[in-house]
Design a protein around this motif. Sequence first.
Motif, short mmCIF file in Angstrom:
data_model
loop_
_atom_site.label_atom_id
_atom_site.label_comp_id
_atom_site.label_asym_id
_atom_site.label_seq_id
_atom_site.Cartn_x
_atom_site.Cartn_y
_atom_site.Cartn_z
N ILE A 104 17.03 16.77 9.47
CA ILE A 104 17.33 17.80 8.33
C ILE A 104 16.16 18.79 8.49
O ILE A 104 15.00 18.33 8.07
CB ILE A 104 17.63 16.98 7.08
N GLU A 105 16.77 19.87 8.79
CA GLU A 105 15.68 20.98 8.82
C GLU A 105 15.03 21.31 7.39
O GLU A 105 15.74 20.82 6.46
CB GLU A 105 16.14 22.15 9.38
N GLY A 106 14.00 21.88 7.54
CA GLY A 106 13.22 22.25 6.10
C GLY A 106 14.27 23.44 5.56
O GLY A 106 14.77 24.08 5.81
N GLU A 141 11.69 20.37 1.65
CA GLU A 141 10.54 20.53 2.09
C GLU A 141 10.46 21.92 3.37
O GLU A 141 11.66 22.23 3.66
CB GLU A 141 9.92 19.27 2.81
N ASP A 142 9.21 22.11 3.74
CA ASP A 142 9.25 23.38 4.56
C ASP A 142 9.05 22.75 6.14
O ASP A 142 8.96 23.64 7.15
CB ASP A 142 7.87 24.00 4.55
N TYR A 143 9.30 21.70 6.41
CA TYR A 143 9.13 20.98 7.51
C TYR A 143 10.62 20.27 7.75
O TYR A 143 10.81 19.56 6.78
CB TYR A 143 7.83 20.19 8.13
N PRO A 144 10.88 19.63 8.89
CA PRO A 144 12.25 18.86 9.16
C PRO A 144 11.69 17.61 9.02
O PRO A 144 10.71 17.28 9.11
CB PRO A 144 12.45 19.10 10.66
N VAL A 145 12.70 16.83 8.61
CA VAL A 145 12.45 15.32 8.21
C VAL A 145 13.67 14.58 8.94
O VAL A 145 14.90 14.92 8.91
CB VAL A 145 12.67 14.85 6.71
N GLN A 146 13.31 13.61 9.83
CA GLN A 146 14.20 12.65 10.52
C GLN A 146 14.48 11.54 10.08
O GLN A 146 13.62 10.78 9.52
CB GLN A 146 13.77 12.62 11.90
N ILE A 147 15.68 11.04 9.62
CA ILE A 147 16.14 9.72 9.18
C ILE A 147 16.16 8.79 10.63
O ILE A 147 17.19 8.90 11.32
CB ILE A 147 17.30 9.70 8.24
N ALA A 148 15.52 7.89 10.68
CA ALA A 148 15.35 7.03 11.96
C ALA A 148 16.18 5.85 11.70
O ALA A 148 16.90 5.20 12.58
CB ALA A 148 14.03 6.71 12.40
N ALA A 149 16.09 5.22 10.53
CA ALA A 149 16.87 4.14 10.38
C ALA A 149 17.36 3.76 8.96
O ALA A 149 16.61 4.49 8.15
CB ALA A 149 16.06 2.89 10.93
N GLU A 205 0.88 -0.96 -0.08
CA GLU A 205 0.10 0.15 0.01
C GLU A 205 0.96 1.28 0.02
O GLU A 205 1.18 1.71 1.15
CB GLU A 205 -0.95 -0.08 1.26
N PRO A 206 1.20 1.71 -1.16
CA PRO A 206 2.08 2.89 -1.23
C PRO A 206 1.72 4.21 -0.51
O PRO A 206 0.57 4.44 -0.53
CB PRO A 206 2.10 3.26 -2.89
N VAL A 207 2.74 4.84 0.25
CA VAL A 207 2.51 6.06 0.97
C VAL A 207 2.99 7.12 -0.02
O VAL A 207 4.04 7.00 -0.67
CB VAL A 207 3.12 5.98 2.33
N ALA A 208 2.34 8.44 0.40
CA ALA A 208 2.82 9.47 -0.46
C ALA A 208 4.34 9.72 -0.21
O ALA A 208 4.52 10.07 1.17
CB ALA A 208 1.98 10.69 -0.31
N GLN A 209 5.31 9.83 -0.96
CA GLN A 209 6.53 10.02 -0.92
C GLN A 209 6.67 11.45 -0.80
O GLN A 209 6.00 12.36 -1.08
CB GLN A 209 7.35 9.47 -1.98
N LEU A 210 8.04 11.93 -0.02
CA LEU A 210 8.48 13.18 -0.11
C LEU A 210 8.69 13.72 -1.47
O LEU A 210 9.74 13.10 -2.24
CB LEU A 210 9.40 13.36 1.00
N ALA A 211 8.19 14.73 -1.85
CA ALA A 211 8.06 15.29 -3.06
C ALA A 211 9.86 15.98 -3.47
O ALA A 211 10.16 15.97 -4.52
CB ALA A 211 7.24 16.21 -3.50
N ARG A 212 9.94 16.61 -2.34
CA ARG A 212 11.28 17.49 -2.50
C ARG A 212 12.35 16.85 -1.41
O ARG A 212 12.86 17.86 -0.59
CB ARG A 212 11.10 18.88 -2.38
N PHE A 213 12.59 15.78 -1.31
CA PHE A 213 13.63 15.36 -0.49
C PHE A 213 14.63 14.04 -1.33
O PHE A 213 14.04 13.26 -1.95
CB PHE A 213 12.61 14.61 0.56
#
Length: 229
Positions: free
Chosen positions: A101-103, A66-74, A25-33
Motif C-alpha cells: 500500500i503506497e503512502g 503514512e508518507d511511505y509504502p507499507v507491505q503486508i507480508a503475511a 517487547e512492544p514495537v512502535a505501531q503504525l500511527a496512521r495505518f
Amino acid sequence: MKFQILSSLFLSSLFVFAQEEFEDEPVAQLARFNIEPRFVAFNPTERPDLTNGQETTVNFTVTNDEDYPVQIAAFGGYFSYPGQDTPYANLTKTALSDVTIEGNSVKSFITNVKPTLPPTDFDLYFNFIVGYEKQFSSVSINPVSVTISDPPISAWDPKLIFVQVILGGGVMILGYYLSNTYILPYFVDPTDTKKVDADKKTPKAQGYDESWIPKHHLTGGNKKSRKAH
C-alpha cells in the motif's frame, strides 16, 4: 519486486516469532495505518455466519495514511470464545507476495476463511506482519464476532434416506405389533366368540354332530331304490 518477494518469504517464516517478540517487547505501531475486514457474503451490520468446511470470502480494506509504502507480508489469526483472548483454534498462516500500500492511499485484498469448529459463537482475531522503512512490525485489529454453523443436510442425501427407511420400517413393525396385541382385542365383541364356540359344541336335532360325517352319507336317503323284479 525481488525485494518484495524475498521480504515476504522472510517475514512469513518469522510470523510466529514476531508475534511472541512483540508481546514481550512492544514495537512502535503504525500511527496512521488501518485494516478493516468485511465478510463479502454478509451486510456490515449483521453477524457473519461461517459454515464448517466451506470457504467464506473476507475483503480487507487497508488505509495507509503514512508518507511511505507499507507491505503486508503475511497474515494469520485465531478463533477464541467470546470475551476470551486465549486461542481455541488458529487460522492457517498465509503469505502475501504483492500487497503493498503506497503512502497516503487505500488498497484492498481478498482471502478466504474455512473453519472446522464446533457450531457456536466465536471471536475471530486477525494478525498481520507488515514491512516498512526497512523494518517489520505486527499489526492486530479488533476481533470480529462470528457464528460457526454446520452445513445443512440435503433431503436427498443417501445417508439420510437410509436412516429414514430404517426408522420408517421400525415404526411400522412396532405399530403393527402394538395394534394387534393391545388395541384390536378391545374392539372384538366377546359375545360373537361365545356364539361361535357354542354352535360348534351344540349337537343337531338328530342327537349327533353331522359335521364329521361325509356328505354322500348324509344324502344317501334321497337316492331312488331299485325295483325288485
